[in-house]
Design an enzyme around this catalytic site. Structure first.
Site, PDB file in Angstrom:
ATOM      1  N   HIS A 102       0.837  -1.200   0.000  1.00  0.00           N
ATOM      2  CA  HIS A 102       0.000   0.000   0.000  1.00  0.00           C
ATOM      3  C   HIS A 102       0.875   1.254   0.000  1.00  0.00           C
ATOM      4  O   HIS A 102       1.986   1.261   0.529  1.00  0.00           O
ATOM      5  CB  HIS A 102      -0.920  -0.003   1.218  1.00  0.00           C
ATOM      6  N   GLU A 173      -4.543   2.047  -6.957  1.00  0.00           N
ATOM      7  CA  GLU A 173      -4.878   3.194  -6.123  1.00  0.00           C
ATOM      8  C   GLU A 173      -3.897   4.325  -6.423  1.00  0.00           C
ATOM      9  O   GLU A 173      -2.805   4.373  -5.850  1.00  0.00           O
ATOM     10  CB  GLU A 173      -4.785   2.826  -4.642  1.00  0.00           C
TER      11      GLU A 173
END
Length: 258
Positions: A102, A173
């Protein structure tokens, strides 16, 4: 006739927002929503959540048979690594997916492409499915698709050299859209995910691509077939919004098969 769309995958990470009891209450509410959905029951819509580590065993129990993810994993097999959690232990308690790479892990904890590749390899060896997070730091238009492809290759080309058909989930993302008031523009996401997914699925047949980054109501409809689902953010902290996105996914699947 619209193109057949076999399933939509939805997921979310609770990050460190919830306390322990709040996580379990949320999981119980979501379990009831999933149990009431015909599209979930027949596998057309799938849902997973990544809670904090202490809540994993109980969340696995509450949400069974639906998959639960860990938010991270050690880049090593079991051993003398204080504070780490191994893929072996995660698999032992029933975790089936693991979020890796992430943007926050990269920015705040200095994770590199090499670290992320090692974590993917360890997870795959232990039978866990990586939820690999990728994305560009700033809007880059046509160049963003290349960033996505390069990040996926850096993480998976080694670990999946001998088993390219293993399922992996890619959560696209864009860093600049994480936590924003609105998701990235739908046209931009389509321009990135369409070409990137086409290239990557030739190399990794088991690849599934999600969009994350302030995803919420209407995002799935706007993106159409450019993605296979969504990696949802704070919008689904309210369980009623989980139901709303499942309803949206069910509606899209109904249109696709007509």
């Amino acid at each position: 006739m619209a193109r057949s769309r076999p399933r939509i995958l939805l997921g979310t990470s609770l990050k460190m927002y919830f306390g322990h009891q709040q996580t379990l209450q949320w999981a119980q509410a979501v379990a009831e929503i999933l149990a009431a959905s015909p599209a979930v029951a027949d596998g057309r819509v799938e849902f997973f959540v990544a809670p904090a580590f202490p809540a994993l065993p109980e969340t696995v129990r509450i949400l069974a048979p639906h998959p639960v993810a860990a938010q991270d994993v050690a880049a090593a097999e079991p051993g003398a690594f204080t504070g780490e959690v191994s893929a072996a232990e995660l698999a032992e308690i029933g975790v089936r997916l693991v979020e890796i790479g992430h943007a926050e892990r990269r920015r705040l904890f200095g994770e590199t492409d090499a670290t992320i590749a090692t974590k993917c390899a360890v997870a795959l060896r232990r039978g866990l499915t990586p939820v690999l997070c990728v994305g560009e730091r700033e809007p880059e238009d046509a160049a963003a698709a290349r960033v996505v492809v390069d990040q996926v290759d850096a993480a998976l080309s080694g670990p999946l050299r001998d088993t390219p058909d293993r399922q992996v989930i890619i959560a696209y993302e864009p860093h600049w859209a994480i936590g924003a008031a609105e998701p990235a523009p739908a046209a931009y996401v389509r321009e990135v995910c369409g070409p990137a997914r086409e290239q990557l699925q030739d190399r990794y047949p088991g690849l599934v691509m999600l969009y994350g980054g302030s995803a919420g109501p209407g995002t799935l409809t706007a993106l159409g077939d450019a993605v296979d689902g969504l990696f949802l953010g704070r919008f689904v902290h309210d369980p009623h919004n989980v139901a709303a996105v499942i309803d949206e996914a069910t509606s899209l699947l109904g249109h696709a098969i007509r």
